[in-house]
Design an enzyme around this catalytic site. Sequence first.
Site, PDB file in Angstrom:
ATOM      1  N   ARG A 204     -25.949  21.851 -14.261  1.00 36.01           N
ATOM      2  CA  ARG A 204     -26.379  22.455 -15.531  1.00 36.01           C
ATOM      3  C   ARG A 204     -26.018  21.576 -16.728  1.00 36.01           C
ATOM      4  O   ARG A 204     -25.763  22.078 -17.825  1.00 36.01           O
ATOM      5  CB  ARG A 204     -25.813  23.867 -15.706  1.00 36.01           C
ATOM      6  CG  ARG A 204     -26.029  24.786 -14.497  1.00 36.01           C
ATOM      7  CD  ARG A 204     -27.454  24.759 -13.996  1.00 36.01           C
ATOM      8  NE  ARG A 204     -27.617  25.502 -12.737  1.00 36.01           N
ATOM      9  CZ  ARG A 204     -28.750  25.508 -12.045  1.00 36.01           C
ATOM     10  NH1 ARG A 204     -29.789  24.779 -12.436  1.00 36.01           N
ATOM     11  NH2 ARG A 204     -28.839  26.209 -10.927  1.00 36.01           N
TER      12      ARG A 204
ATOM     13  N   ASN B 107     -18.107  24.647  -8.251  1.00 30.09           N
ATOM     14  CA  ASN B 107     -18.563  24.378  -6.888  1.00 30.09           C
ATOM     15  C   ASN B 107     -17.816  23.115  -6.478  1.00 30.09           C
ATOM     16  O   ASN B 107     -18.267  21.998  -6.698  1.00 30.09           O
ATOM     17  CB  ASN B 107     -20.078  24.197  -6.838  1.00 30.09           C
ATOM     18  CG  ASN B 107     -20.791  25.514  -7.130  1.00 30.09           C
ATOM     19  OD1 ASN B 107     -20.365  26.572  -6.691  1.00 30.09           O
ATOM     20  ND2 ASN B 107     -21.854  25.452  -7.917  1.00 30.09           N
TER      21      ASN B 107
ATOM     22  N   LYS C 186     -13.627  29.295  -7.755  1.00 30.04           N
ATOM     23  CA  LYS C 186     -14.825  30.071  -7.451  1.00 30.04           C
ATOM     24  C   LYS C 186     -14.809  30.281  -5.943  1.00 30.04           C
ATOM     25  O   LYS C 186     -14.921  29.318  -5.190  1.00 30.04           O
ATOM     26  CB  LYS C 186     -16.076  29.302  -7.874  1.00 30.04           C
ATOM     27  CG  LYS C 186     -17.397  29.964  -7.479  1.00 30.04           C
ATOM     28  CD  LYS C 186     -18.595  29.129  -7.945  1.00 30.04           C
ATOM     29  CE  LYS C 186     -19.917  29.772  -7.568  1.00 30.04           C
ATOM     30  NZ  LYS C 186     -21.079  28.998  -8.058  1.00 30.04           N
TER      31      LYS C 186
ATOM     32  N   GLU D 186     -21.860  32.544  -4.031  1.00 33.35           N
ATOM     33  CA  GLU D 186     -22.928  31.558  -3.844  1.00 33.35           C
ATOM     34  C   GLU D 186     -22.574  30.523  -2.783  1.00 33.35           C
ATOM     35  O   GLU D 186     -22.765  29.326  -2.980  1.00 33.35           O
ATOM     36  CB  GLU D 186     -23.241  30.869  -5.181  1.00 33.35           C
ATOM     37  CG  GLU D 186     -23.672  31.851  -6.252  1.00 33.35           C
ATOM     38  CD  GLU D 186     -24.048  31.167  -7.553  1.00 33.35           C
ATOM     39  OE1 GLU D 186     -25.101  31.513  -8.106  1.00 33.35           O
ATOM     40  OE2 GLU D 186     -23.292  30.276  -8.009  1.00 33.35           O
TER      41      GLU D 186
ATOM     42  N   ARG E 255     -27.309  43.309  -8.140  1.00 35.58           N
ATOM     43  CA  ARG E 255     -26.302  42.263  -8.351  1.00 35.58           C
ATOM     44  C   ARG E 255     -25.422  42.585  -9.562  1.00 35.58           C
ATOM     45  O   ARG E 255     -24.252  42.236  -9.600  1.00 35.58           O
ATOM     46  CB  ARG E 255     -27.028  40.933  -8.551  1.00 35.58           C
ATOM     47  CG  ARG E 255     -26.163  39.819  -9.051  1.00 35.58           C
ATOM     48  CD  ARG E 255     -26.926  38.516  -8.965  1.00 35.58           C
ATOM     49  NE  ARG E 255     -26.399  37.506  -9.875  1.00 35.58           N
ATOM     50  CZ  ARG E 255     -26.979  36.319 -10.071  1.00 35.58           C
ATOM     51  NH1 ARG E 255     -28.089  36.021  -9.417  1.00 35.58           N
ATOM     52  NH2 ARG E 255     -26.469  35.449 -10.900  1.00 35.58           N
TER      53      ARG E 255
ATOM     54  N   LYS F  86     -17.703  36.364 -16.737  1.00 36.18           N
ATOM     55  CA  LYS F  86     -18.787  35.911 -17.622  1.00 36.18           C
ATOM     56  C   LYS F  86     -19.082  36.981 -18.667  1.00 36.18           C
ATOM     57  O   LYS F  86     -18.809  38.162 -18.449  1.00 36.18           O
ATOM     58  CB  LYS F  86     -20.045  35.618 -16.802  1.00 36.18           C
ATOM     59  CG  LYS F  86     -19.892  34.419 -15.867  1.00 36.18           C
ATOM     60  CD  LYS F  86     -21.203  34.070 -15.178  1.00 36.18           C
ATOM     61  CE  LYS F  86     -20.997  32.861 -14.257  1.00 36.18           C
ATOM     62  NZ  LYS F  86     -22.270  32.412 -13.632  1.00 36.18           N
TER      63      LYS F  86
ATOM     64  N   ASP G  25     -25.891  36.610 -15.501  1.00 41.73           N
ATOM     65  CA  ASP G  25     -25.517  35.186 -15.478  1.00 41.73           C
ATOM     66  C   ASP G  25     -25.951  34.450 -16.737  1.00 41.73           C
ATOM     67  O   ASP G  25     -26.931  33.714 -16.695  1.00 41.73           O
ATOM     68  CB  ASP G  25     -26.108  34.512 -14.240  1.00 41.73           C
ATOM     69  CG  ASP G  25     -25.608  33.075 -14.096  1.00 41.73           C
ATOM     70  OD1 ASP G  25     -24.671  32.693 -14.810  1.00 41.73           O
ATOM     71  OD2 ASP G  25     -26.168  32.333 -13.251  1.00 41.73           O
TER      72      ASP G  25
ATOM     73  N   GLU H 232     -28.043  26.484 -20.030  1.00 45.25           N
ATOM     74  CA  GLU H 232     -28.788  26.625 -18.777  1.00 45.25           C
ATOM     75  C   GLU H 232     -30.015  27.508 -18.930  1.00 45.25           C
ATOM     76  O   GLU H 232     -31.088  27.160 -18.434  1.00 45.25           O
ATOM     77  CB  GLU H 232     -27.853  27.201 -17.696  1.00 45.25           C
ATOM     78  CG  GLU H 232     -28.539  27.439 -16.364  1.00 45.25           C
ATOM     79  CD  GLU H 232     -27.589  27.943 -15.288  1.00 45.25           C
ATOM     80  OE1 GLU H 232     -26.390  28.154 -15.591  1.00 45.25           O
ATOM     81  OE2 GLU H 232     -28.043  28.116 -14.146  1.00 45.25           O
TER      82      GLU H 232
END
Lengths: 716, 716
Positions: free
Chosen positions: B184, B226, B303, B307, B352, B376, B381, B409
């Site tokens: 991103r 990630n 994290k 995902e 979600r 967040k 998101d 993003e």
Amino acid sequence: MKKNTLLILCLCCFLITKGENGYDLWLRYKPVSNHILLSVYRKNITQLITGDSSATMNIIKNELLTGIAGLLQTEIGYHHSVTRDGAIIAGTPRSSALIRNAGIATQLQAAGDEGFVITTKKINGKQCILISGNSEKGVLYGAFHFLRLLQTEQPITSLHIVSAPKIRLRMLDHWDNPNRTVERGYAGFSIWNWHTLPTYIDQRYIDYARANASIGINGTVITNVNANAVILTPAYLEKVKALADVFRPYGIKVYLTARFSAPIEIGGLKTADPLDAGVQQWWREKIKEIYTYIPDFGGFLVKANSEGQPGPQDYKRSHADGANMLADAIAPFNGIIIWRAFVYSHDNPLDRHKQAYDDFVPLNGKFRDNVMVQVKNGAIDFMPREPFHPLFGAMPQTPLMMEFQVTQEYLGQGTSLVFLAPLFKETLESDTYYKGKGSTVAKVIDGTLDGHRLTGIAGVANIGNDINWCGHPFAQANWYTLGRLAWDPAISSEQIAGEWLRMTFSNQPDFLKTASQLMLESRDIIVQYSNPIGLHHIMGTGHHYGPAPWVSNQQRPEWNPVYYHKSDSNGIGFDRTVTGSNALAQYYPGARKQWENSHTCDEKYLLWFHHVPWNFQLKNGRNVWEELCFQYYTGAERAGKMRDTWNTLRPFVDQQRFEQVSMLLKIQHEEATWWRNACLLYFQTCSRLPIPLQYEKPGHTLEYYKNLRFPYAPGI
Amino acid sequence: MKKNTLLILCLCCFLITKGENGYDLWLRYKPVSNHILLSVYRKNITQLITGDSSATMNIIKNELLTGIAGLLQTEIGYHHSVTRDGAIIAGTPRSSALIRNAGIATQLQAAGDEGFVITTKKINGKQCILISGNSEKGVLYGAFHFLRLLQTEQPITSLHIVSAPKIRLRMLDHWDNPNRTVERGYAGFSIWNWHTLPTYIDQRYIDYARANASIGINGTVITNVNANAVILTPAYLEKVKALADVFRPYGIKVYLTARFSAPIEIGGLKTADPLDAGVQQWWREKIKEIYTYIPDFGGFLVKANSEGQPGPQDYKRSHADGANMLADAIAPFNGIIIWRAFVYSHDNPLDRHKQAYDDFVPLNGKFRDNVMVQVKNGAIDFMPREPFHPLFGAMPQTPLMMEFQVTQEYLGQGTSLVFLAPLFKETLESDTYYKGKGSTVAKVIDGTLDGHRLTGIAGVANIGNDINWCGHPFAQANWYTLGRLAWDPAISSEQIAGEWLRMTFSNQPDFLKTASQLMLESRDIIVQYSNPIGLHHIMGTGHHYGPAPWVSNQQRPEWNPVYYHKSDSNGIGFDRTVTGSNALAQYYPGARKQWENSHTCDEKYLLWFHHVPWNFQLKNGRNVWEELCFQYYTGAERAGKMRDTWNTLRPFVDQQRFEQVSMLLKIQHEEATWWRNACLLYFQTCSRLPIPLQYEKPGHTLEYYKNLRFPYAPGI
């Protein structure tokens, strides 16, 4: 511009950047430091008169005004007629009556279509300097040359310069991918921001064109030879057009790489067979389409049937079949096809060194007039030191284009100070003996030996999106070198180093003496600590970073370092004589005989051409093992000395660039020691001989070096 | 420094760059343009006295001298005692006797351990300005604040400022990968050049730390959530240490992301089960090792089980089990664990929106004292407009850290001018009602409602290696905003826009009025043309570039836009009331009731919480389909007007940045039109209603928009 505004601007940028970030390259236009010269310049440069306005003429005008304002710290007026001594008159005979009537027709004729004339003349009784050419491009080159005279503090009181490029195509090859990674790029990522093109024109694109024009580069291949067909789709051609429009007024043509299988990948065809009518038709239409976007599109550079790339051989056709198919399609638009000779077969070859020659010599003369074959300087792959490629002189009926590598894939990548002019010159001055003594590679390339009009020198670019363009401040010198040598292969390394240093750093004699020595020795030093006496291709696999002579597990034999050094208990080196691969037979006798006998062979290439026992005696009395130790230790030591030398130059260099280079030289010294230790410890497992006692012991074991991993090394 | 040198430097850099490249961000220190103010400043700022020298104190000294020289165009002296009026005294009570004896103990107490006091005082009968704090970091923040007063042309004759940050952890989260791609990221590639670290210290690292310190940011997570375990290996910890050493004197701590499966990947263990003794031991040793490199290492951001990332649930353990295991290992070193609440289940979820709440509320109070849960701003998101996350106020015993996304993003990525302060403020000022009216998200985050001492606001960075750091010149404002709001969530968007514009461009009132309006409207405009009346997550798949409301083929249901808009022949919108997913139940009644009834629901969120028929009437009399058309067309039209507005600002902005923004606004307008056309053409296939005649017809068919492909869009 009012002085206080100037004062203002400067104080901040100076204080904040604490030095120079290198973005301005060799076009800094800092004030002339020699005050006597400065006053002479001011007296001889008082006003500017240019020919009729045009995109290029406006660039010339702005560059001269910008450069002179920076160098002379005076705003000279822009006039339409000569009103006083010191007028600078720039233009073509067509665009300027003053030039037309100046009586310089003879010089202009000698300048040709891209060259320039810079001459001192009295006009209307006033002392003037004429900057002229038959094309605006020529005037542009002349303007940059004139500014270079001032930047390098040369006399300008009586100028009679006629300069024409010796090479017609002076190109940069960018190995840039659509995702902005750069294959073998060590200066960040691609400067082409495809996502924001065509609408967003990054200032970099303009400054890139300007920098290239300043050194005579007139073509750029903006995409990787390991090609992606997406560049040929309309959405991307729009983007390429935007770049071409930026480059055009700077005299730079855009070229693309053509993925040979594009007709299948984006054309929906079943084949890419060059003899297939549908394929030929597809390329004709695609090329026609490209020219609707870019009327002066230069042509294609093609890597085919090499390292897994598709090509005509996939259809049992020859390289000539492939090249000519594209050549016929692009001929109506006066485009050219540049076909790379860097090929080696998929099946286990006896010697990769021989492949390009074996594949291409039979095709001599079989290519269309608008095809050039692009040949790397050496037969293996841009090694730190290679004998010249045997194809030079072996394809007289086909114009060969030189491919140098400006990016330092095998010469320290982004972290080493290595000035490449001596490497390039070594190849250009090599004698092929093809038409007897003196048949240098340069004469093959510039067309004089065979009367080719299509001539070219290309360099694989070392440019990325790092603020200073090239990562290492001294890597800028290699970009500069490519342009200068492509303009005139006869310019000396000393001349190029001097020009570049003066423009990039300082005109101080004490600085120049030491710094140019540092540059001129640098390539010998890296050869010594990485690939001495003819060793080659013993670097790390994939990323090519650092030493890995032990690697032997690669799928294809010629991808393994052991294939190239052939080190074993008996000795070391690749036998390319009659008793071995006989690659030597590809050279003309005159060239061959300097290498064919291991006892008389130029020792720089001993292990390139010969497998010799460990106790083989060199002329200096050392045996091969002792010589390897000597070379590796001496090279690493000299790499360390480069740091001391640089430290003496602190007074002449701004803080930021001084520290950048200092840190990089520290890395280079560490890498040199790493090369020395890793290679000697490995070769020692073959020679079973001790490292002479006078040398310090390697700091780590061979296992340590074998276990080093660089999963994210750049440039892959 | 002699004036002529100044004159010299400037003329060239000015002429060559033809403007500003944006590298200097809001720290340009251009001369004060108001000449009356300038003379007042010069009178009140005549000399500098600082406390005992230290790395940080030297930075403070240099920054003040640099800033004042640029702003006031005078070199003020550096002294050891007050010799005249206008002395600036910077230091801590510990490092400076002048400060110690200045009688400002009360103010200093109020400033806390990171805050500062700037106050006008007579010392030895001289008029002085004291810049002080209990820590050198506080003095550094004070110095930047003082310079900001000058940059923004504020009065300084009688200063009585006490400022302490409302939030303890003010962080940037970099989603930067070891190969220098940035997830991103839309401003080039990662500024962390891992290959040349630790030896090569890019000037960027220093300037990055300086810019962050200037806005109070005191922590940075330099690796992607990630995560890649390679960062925890010794070779990389050496590199991280080098960055930490650069950042430390600027008051910035380094944090890393911990890959939960690292014990397996680099530790050679068979499991990463947080309750396994071997795993616990491995992390204890690894953390101990990290602290040998970086004694003030901040901690880990994790994290997990989100995902596809590994996590404790892989071993049937809870998020608390995972977080606490790491928290226990790092506690002895006073490090903290920041555990992300952004999770959604692998199996098909009903909504979600509800997942994070459902997973984490049961864990309220189950985390160690040195664990924060990072939430967040919204439950989906980082959408252009989201209601606040229901977790805020729902985990009183666990300190929640705010995660904003500075990189755009979903808000136009690198090509759109969108000022994010209004978005951030909208969340911070939202009322959770958890302790009755006025229980704003800000009060949850700053710890006042629950008495948490551990508080934090993080922003996902928008920084890359583009010369101007953020790609879009106006994206710099969002980096600036993150720092200012983390210091004090109560600062208004108008205040932030004003400060930033003054420092980045100009103090001219005419410029400020128009430019701040442009910024303040920009977020509403992009909501209008991309995600009006509560639409969300209808962007392109993968790269998230542009509209793709039609996508329905993604493996996981909640990856598909159709999952979020639920548009069909009956109507459009996601029913999150009792008749639907009942996500609304996660909010406190006071908050819930502003949304639960479709007829009284704040229409900004109508389609977020309700599925309504196409003919559903809004308060303005339009039905939903008409309102969609109105919003999309109005938004795109306003995007076009931004271009006209910017054009009126040409007189106030340097050429390079003016043109950059102009080109980007052109792209933004094209993208806005693309969003409008693609979304309306698609939703029309459901509503089967005509686009009202007063609107121009979409330029292309729905198929055209569906077939657009962006294989190399950035930031993936």
